[in-house]
Design a protein around this motif. Structure first.
Motif, PDB file in Angstrom:
ATOM      1  N   ASN A  87      45.085  66.932  18.877  1.00 60.82           N
ATOM      2  CA  ASN A  87      45.414  66.577  20.258  1.00 60.82           C
ATOM      3  C   ASN A  87      46.741  65.837  20.317  1.00 60.82           C
ATOM      4  O   ASN A  87      47.581  66.085  21.185  1.00 60.82           O
ATOM      5  N   LYS A  88      46.943  64.931  19.371  1.00 67.75           N
ATOM      6  CA  LYS A  88      48.197  64.170  19.305  1.00 67.75           C
ATOM      7  C   LYS A  88      49.385  65.118  19.123  1.00 67.75           C
ATOM      8  O   LYS A  88      50.418  64.970  19.785  1.00 67.75           O
ATOM      9  N   ALA A  89      49.227  66.118  18.256  1.00 71.80           N
ATOM     10  CA  ALA A  89      50.304  67.077  18.009  1.00 71.80           C
ATOM     11  C   ALA A  89      50.592  67.935  19.236  1.00 71.80           C
ATOM     12  O   ALA A  89      51.753  68.194  19.566  1.00 71.80           O
ATOM     13  N   VAL A  90      49.535  68.352  19.949  1.00 73.89           N
ATOM     14  CA  VAL A  90      49.699  69.190  21.140  1.00 73.89           C
ATOM     15  C   VAL A  90      50.490  68.465  22.216  1.00 73.89           C
ATOM     16  O   VAL A  90      51.350  69.047  22.870  1.00 73.89           O
ATOM     17  N   TRP A  91      50.223  67.185  22.412  1.00 68.92           N
ATOM     18  CA  TRP A  91      50.813  66.445  23.522  1.00 68.92           C
ATOM     19  C   TRP A  91      52.019  65.596  23.139  1.00 68.92           C
ATOM     20  O   TRP A  91      52.596  64.910  23.989  1.00 68.92           O
ATOM     21  N   ALA A  92      52.444  65.602  21.877  1.00 69.99           N
ATOM     22  CA  ALA A  92      53.515  64.700  21.419  1.00 69.99           C
ATOM     23  C   ALA A  92      54.788  64.796  22.261  1.00 69.99           C
ATOM     24  O   ALA A  92      55.338  63.772  22.678  1.00 69.99           O
ATOM     25  N   ALA A  93      55.259  65.988  22.529  1.00 70.16           N
ATOM     26  CA  ALA A  93      56.506  66.138  23.296  1.00 70.16           C
ATOM     27  C   ALA A  93      56.345  65.604  24.718  1.00 70.16           C
ATOM     28  O   ALA A  93      57.237  64.913  25.229  1.00 70.16           O
ATOM     29  N   TRP A  94      55.221  65.921  25.355  1.00 73.09           N
ATOM     30  CA  TRP A  94      54.964  65.415  26.711  1.00 73.09           C
ATOM     31  C   TRP A  94      54.898  63.892  26.712  1.00 73.09           C
ATOM     32  O   TRP A  94      55.461  63.231  27.589  1.00 73.09           O
ATOM     33  N   MET A  95      54.200  63.347  25.738  1.00 72.61           N
ATOM     34  CA  MET A  95      54.019  61.894  25.692  1.00 72.61           C
ATOM     35  C   MET A  95      55.354  61.181  25.478  1.00 72.61           C
ATOM     36  O   MET A  95      55.641  60.183  26.140  1.00 72.61           O
ATOM     37  N   ASN A  96      56.162  61.697  24.563  1.00 71.91           N
ATOM     38  CA  ASN A  96      57.464  61.068  24.298  1.00 71.91           C
ATOM     39  C   ASN A  96      58.384  61.154  25.508  1.00 71.91           C
ATOM     40  O   ASN A  96      59.063  60.181  25.851  1.00 71.91           O
ATOM     41  N   MET A  97      58.411  62.314  26.160  1.00 73.06           N
ATOM     42  CA  MET A  97      59.271  62.483  27.331  1.00 73.06           C
ATOM     43  C   MET A  97      58.832  61.544  28.462  1.00 73.06           C
ATOM     44  O   MET A  97      59.653  60.848  29.054  1.00 73.06           O
ATOM     45  N   ALA A  98      57.538  61.518  28.753  1.00 73.48           N
ATOM     46  CA  ALA A  98      57.045  60.673  29.847  1.00 73.48           C
ATOM     47  C   ALA A  98      57.246  59.193  29.533  1.00 73.48           C
ATOM     48  O   ALA A  98      57.625  58.413  30.403  1.00 73.48           O
ATOM     49  N   ALA A  99      56.996  58.802  28.290  1.00 72.18           N
ATOM     50  CA  ALA A  99      57.192  57.397  27.909  1.00 72.18           C
ATOM     51  C   ALA A  99      58.664  57.005  28.029  1.00 72.18           C
ATOM     52  O   ALA A  99      58.983  55.875  28.405  1.00 72.18           O
ATOM     53  N   SER A 100      59.572  57.948  27.743  1.00 73.31           N
ATOM     54  CA  SER A 100      61.007  57.633  27.877  1.00 73.31           C
ATOM     55  C   SER A 100      61.374  57.380  29.341  1.00 73.31           C
ATOM     56  O   SER A 100      62.400  56.765  29.626  1.00 73.31           O
ATOM     57  N   LYS A 101      60.538  57.835  30.270  1.00 69.15           N
ATOM     58  CA  LYS A 101      60.752  57.596  31.705  1.00 69.15           C
ATOM     59  C   LYS A 101      59.917  56.421  32.210  1.00 69.15           C
ATOM     60  O   LYS A 101      59.811  56.184  33.408  1.00 69.15           O
ATOM     61  N   GLY A 102      59.272  55.685  31.291  1.00 70.41           N
ATOM     62  CA  GLY A 102      58.535  54.481  31.664  1.00 70.41           C
ATOM     63  C   GLY A 102      57.044  54.668  31.881  1.00 70.41           C
ATOM     64  O   GLY A 102      56.346  53.722  32.240  1.00 70.41           O
ATOM     65  N   PHE A 103      56.506  55.861  31.650  1.00 72.38           N
ATOM     66  CA  PHE A 103      55.078  56.109  31.845  1.00 72.38           C
ATOM     67  C   PHE A 103      54.264  55.656  30.642  1.00 72.38           C
ATOM     68  O   PHE A 103      54.677  55.864  29.501  1.00 72.38           O
ATOM     69  N   ILE A 104      53.099  55.073  30.899  1.00 72.64           N
ATOM     70  CA  ILE A 104      52.070  54.939  29.874  1.00 72.64           C
ATOM     71  C   ILE A 104      51.346  56.275  29.890  1.00 72.64           C
ATOM     72  O   ILE A 104      50.967  56.768  30.957  1.00 72.64           O
ATOM     73  N   VAL A 105      51.166  56.896  28.713  1.00 75.39           N
ATOM     74  CA  VAL A 105      50.612  58.243  28.646  1.00 75.39           C
ATOM     75  C   VAL A 105      49.365  58.243  27.778  1.00 75.39           C
ATOM     76  O   VAL A 105      49.374  57.704  26.668  1.00 75.39           O
ATOM     77  N   CYS A 106      48.308  58.874  28.286  1.00 77.21           N
ATOM     78  CA  CYS A 106      47.047  58.960  27.557  1.00 77.21           C
ATOM     79  C   CYS A 106      46.639  60.419  27.405  1.00 77.21           C
ATOM     80  O   CYS A 106      46.596  61.161  28.385  1.00 77.21           O
ATOM     81  N   ALA A 107      46.315  60.801  26.171  1.00 75.61           N
ATOM     82  CA  ALA A 107      45.819  62.149  25.880  1.00 75.61           C
ATOM     83  C   ALA A 107      44.474  62.007  25.172  1.00 75.61           C
ATOM     84  O   ALA A 107      44.410  61.892  23.947  1.00 75.61           O
ATOM     85  N   PRO A 108      43.385  61.980  25.950  1.00 71.33           N
ATOM     86  CA  PRO A 108      42.069  61.838  25.321  1.00 71.33           C
ATOM     87  C   PRO A 108      41.577  63.148  24.720  1.00 71.33           C
ATOM     88  O   PRO A 108      41.973  64.237  25.154  1.00 71.33           O
TER      89      PRO A 108
END
Length: 175
Positions: free
Chosen positions: A81-102
């Motif tokens: 799951n971490k691998a699937v969402w890594a790009a989304w999480m990094n991009m969103a976090a760079s814009k100030g979002f806290i990102v959760c991928a359960p």
């Protein structure tokens, strides 16, 4: 001269009250929302739902927007799951979002709405997430659950994105 002393006293009193209330507000804010370290973490809810969380640098007093990423069928481990969402999480976090991928407790999110709602409540308790600045992104069957979550919680969520999935929601239930 007496009126000038009264004006000075009132001004000084107002200044002390303003500084004291501001300090009290900061102390109160610190008690509930602590500054969390930035980075990506794997964690579990009290009910055992594993999730990957990416936290940017942010001020807990002003809060942060939030992104929820829900996978489709076939994710077998939290590392997948971490691998699937890594790009989304990094991009969103760079814009100030806290990102959760359960990671869903079963093979998919079907029947897990309550556990997902509990996860969101736990994250809100720990972090200061900005209401009406929640975004849900879903892939495949995760898109249906993300869509349902957004429509059932419009006080928090303001946006939804689907990747390769289509929302299937009982329209009568939605009303």
């Amino acid at each position: 001269m007496l009126p000038m002393k009264k004006i000075a006293f009132v001004f000084l009193l107002a200044l002390v009250i303003a500084v004291a209330s501001q300090a009290h507000g900061k102390k109160k804010g610190k008690e509930k929302y602590q500054r969390m370290p930035s980075g990506t973490f794997v964690n579990k809810t009290a009910e055992g739902v594993e999730y990957v969380l990416t936290v940017p640098r942010y001020d807990p007093r002003s809060g942060a927007p939030f992104m929820l990423c829900l996978h489709g069928d076939g994710i077998k481990s939290i590392e997948d799951n971490k691998a699937v969402w890594a790009a989304w999480m990094n991009m969103a976090a760079s814009k100030g979002f806290i990102v959760c991928a359960p990671k869903s407790p079963g093979s998919n999110w079907a029947g897990q709405a309550r556990k997902l709602k509990t996860l969101l409540a736990e994250l809100e308790e720990k972090y200061r997430l900005r209401k009406r600045q929640f975004v849900a992104v879903g892939h495949s069957s995760g898109a249906s659950i993300a869509y349902e979550r957004v429509l059932s919680d419009t006080l928090r969520f303001s946006a939804f994105a689907s990747m390769g999935g289509r929302p299937t929601v009982d329209k009568e239930k939605l009303k």
